[in-house]
Motif scaffolding. Structure first.
Motif, PDB file in Angstrom:
ATOM      1  N   ILE A  69       0.842  -1.197  -0.107  1.00 11.97           N
ATOM      2  CA  ILE A  69       0.012  -0.107   0.125  1.00 11.97           C
ATOM      3  C   ILE A  69       0.894   1.182  -0.162  1.00 11.97           C
ATOM      4  O   ILE A  69       0.574   2.227  -0.819  1.00 11.97           O
ATOM      5  CB  ILE A  69      -0.947   0.029   1.141  1.00 11.97           C
ATOM      6  CG1 ILE A  69      -1.940  -1.283   1.262  1.00 11.97           C
ATOM      7  CG2 ILE A  69      -1.708   1.226   1.420  1.00 11.97           C
ATOM      8  CD1 ILE A  69      -2.864  -1.368   2.143  1.00 11.97           C
ATOM      9  N   SER A 117     -11.743   2.385   1.450  1.00 12.43           N
ATOM     10  CA  SER A 117     -11.163   1.772   0.123  1.00 12.43           C
ATOM     11  C   SER A 117     -10.244   2.899  -0.409  1.00 12.43           C
ATOM     12  O   SER A 117     -10.537   4.000  -0.205  1.00 12.43           O
ATOM     13  CB  SER A 117     -11.899   1.168  -1.054  1.00 12.43           C
ATOM     14  OG  SER A 117     -12.850   2.281  -1.533  1.00 12.43           O
ATOM     15  N   HIS A 137      -4.008   1.714  -9.429  1.00 19.89           N
ATOM     16  CA  HIS A 137      -4.178   0.803  -8.461  1.00 19.89           C
ATOM     17  C   HIS A 137      -5.292   1.008  -7.419  1.00 19.89           C
ATOM     18  O   HIS A 137      -5.138   2.103  -6.594  1.00 19.89           O
ATOM     19  CB  HIS A 137      -2.658   0.341  -7.906  1.00 19.89           C
ATOM     20  CG  HIS A 137      -1.778  -0.194  -8.981  1.00 19.89           C
ATOM     21  ND1 HIS A 137      -1.976  -1.368  -9.336  1.00 19.89           N
ATOM     22  CD2 HIS A 137      -0.483   0.177  -9.202  1.00 19.89           C
ATOM     23  CE1 HIS A 137      -1.146  -1.452 -10.055  1.00 19.89           C
ATOM     24  NE2 HIS A 137      -0.115  -0.734  -9.927  1.00 19.89           N
ATOM     25  N   TYR A 139      -7.061  -0.367  -3.725  1.00 19.82           N
ATOM     26  CA  TYR A 139      -7.048  -1.287  -2.512  1.00 19.82           C
ATOM     27  C   TYR A 139      -8.524  -1.432  -2.039  1.00 19.82           C
ATOM     28  O   TYR A 139      -9.138  -0.470  -1.467  1.00 19.82           O
ATOM     29  CB  TYR A 139      -5.978  -0.986  -1.577  1.00 19.82           C
ATOM     30  CG  TYR A 139      -4.756  -1.287  -2.277  1.00 19.82           C
ATOM     31  CD1 TYR A 139      -3.965  -2.538  -1.877  1.00 19.82           C
ATOM     32  CD2 TYR A 139      -3.892  -0.171  -2.753  1.00 19.82           C
ATOM     33  CE1 TYR A 139      -2.599  -2.578  -2.441  1.00 19.82           C
ATOM     34  CE2 TYR A 139      -2.627  -0.128  -3.418  1.00 19.82           C
ATOM     35  CZ  TYR A 139      -1.914  -1.557  -3.221  1.00 19.82           C
ATOM     36  OH  TYR A 139      -0.814  -1.795  -3.545  1.00 19.82           O
ATOM     37  N   LEU A 151      -7.050  -8.469   1.584  1.00 16.14           N
ATOM     38  CA  LEU A 151      -6.630  -7.257   1.005  1.00 16.14           C
ATOM     39  C   LEU A 151      -6.614  -7.569  -0.389  1.00 16.14           C
ATOM     40  O   LEU A 151      -5.787  -8.532  -0.858  1.00 16.14           O
ATOM     41  CB  LEU A 151      -5.431  -6.681   1.439  1.00 16.14           C
ATOM     42  CG  LEU A 151      -5.025  -5.235   1.053  1.00 16.14           C
ATOM     43  CD1 LEU A 151      -5.988  -4.248   1.269  1.00 16.14           C
ATOM     44  CD2 LEU A 151      -3.713  -5.041   1.568  1.00 16.14           C
ATOM     45  N   GLN A 152      -7.360  -6.807  -1.302  1.00  9.58           N
ATOM     46  CA  GLN A 152      -7.194  -7.146  -2.778  1.00  9.58           C
ATOM     47  C   GLN A 152      -6.670  -5.793  -3.451  1.00  9.58           C
ATOM     48  O   GLN A 152      -7.037  -4.728  -2.681  1.00  9.58           O
ATOM     49  CB  GLN A 152      -8.672  -7.287  -3.283  1.00  9.58           C
ATOM     50  CG  GLN A 152      -9.244  -8.586  -2.746  1.00  9.58           C
ATOM     51  CD  GLN A 152     -10.606  -9.029  -3.734  1.00  9.58           C
ATOM     52  OE1 GLN A 152     -11.195  -8.227  -4.302  1.00  9.58           O
ATOM     53  NE2 GLN A 152     -11.109 -10.145  -3.502  1.00  9.58           N
ATOM     54  N   ARG A 153      -6.119  -5.875  -4.283  1.00 13.91           N
ATOM     55  CA  ARG A 153      -5.216  -5.144  -5.332  1.00 13.91           C
ATOM     56  C   ARG A 153      -5.779  -5.099  -6.813  1.00 13.91           C
ATOM     57  O   ARG A 153      -5.509  -6.239  -7.212  1.00 13.91           O
ATOM     58  CB  ARG A 153      -3.752  -4.972  -5.140  1.00 13.91           C
ATOM     59  CG  ARG A 153      -2.961  -4.005  -5.884  1.00 13.91           C
ATOM     60  CD  ARG A 153      -1.575  -4.321  -5.609  1.00 13.91           C
ATOM     61  NE  ARG A 153      -0.659  -3.136  -6.207  1.00 13.91           N
ATOM     62  CZ  ARG A 153       0.145  -3.339  -7.082  1.00 13.91           C
ATOM     63  NH1 ARG A 153       0.415  -4.447  -7.672  1.00 13.91           N
ATOM     64  NH2 ARG A 153       0.549  -2.250  -7.880  1.00 13.91           N
TER      65      ARG A 153
END
Length: 250
Positions: A69, A117, A137, A139, A151-153
């Protein structure tokens, strides 16, 4: 005389051989005590190892998530071509190198607020004509079919065991490179989002394995304390970091 002595010797009891039943029972009892102690030591050592392994993995996941992050947040508003203007929304023309959404608020317990987010953008294209390409990007926190929040990217799984993410934005209102206040995405106006110079990220992670603790363990997050309900017996840890938007600080 000799015959009398021989008779007395023959009357002496024979020398004992083997053990009595009482001695055998005492030996068995002592063996049971020793075996019980060994088993207890083994169980205790195994549980200690299990807890330490879970905590180590938890710490590693927290550092890994913050590293990803932070790396992207620091890149916000980067321009490979310095002569190009900062990224702006094509409709509102608001500066949008960094945007975010604030999750739903739990009035009874802020530790249970829905995850926030964040999306960051920067331009990685050199000074070429007619080129507005940029990198984006985002998150978010999601719960896939496995039931373990992650946690998704950009919609792809990054770190398992991330339960919550709360984000505040440091707004520089006098253009001196230092934030004058921190606010959530919903409280910071679009204009002020263009003046954000730092971002505070708070992550709540839990151990992937359940039944790590004897009972549900209370935790403090987002200035509120909560205790999960059974059968949740995981360990939770909070990770906080503040990242400076290098491309907005002069």
């Amino acid at each position: 005389m000799n015959s009398n002595r021989l008779m007395r010797q023959n009357k002496l009891p024979c020398q004992q051989k083997g053990m009595t039943l009482i001695e055998i029972m005492i030996a068995l009892l002592l063996g049971v005590f020793l075996l019980t102690g060994i088993i207890q030591i083994f169980i205790s050592s195994r549980e200690t190892y299990r807890v330490q392994e879970a905590l180590s993995r938890l710490q590693e996941n927290g550092r890994f998530a913050m590293d990803f992050i932070g790396r992207d947040i620091r890149m916000a508003d980067y321009r490979a071509c310095p002569t190009k203007p900062f990224l702006t929304d094509p409709v509102t023309f608001d500066r949008w190198g960094i945007t975010g959404t604030n999750g739903a608020v739990n009035a009874a317990n802020s530790a249970l607020d829905a995850p926030d987010s964040i999306t960051v953008r920067w331009s990685a294209v050199a000074c070429l004509p007619a080129s507005n390409a940029f990198v984006t990007h985002g998150y978010t926190i999601a719960v896939p079919a496995s039931g373990i929040s992650e946690l998704q990217r950009d919609g792809n799984s990054l770190i398992e065991g991330v339960e919550n993410m709360q984000i505040t934005y440091g707004v520089d209102t006098d253009n001196n490179g230092t934030p004058n206040y921190y606010g959530q995405a919903g409280a910071v106006t679009n204009t002020d989002m263009g003046n954000v110079v730092s971002v505070r990220v708070s992550l709540l992670l839990y151990t992937i394995d359940n039944n790590v603790t004897p009972a549900p363990l209370a935790y403090t997050y987002n200035a509120a304390t909560s205790t999960p309900a059974l059968p949740d017996r995981r360990i939770r840890r909070v990770f906080n970091s503040t990242f400076t938007l290098r491309n907005r600080v002069h």
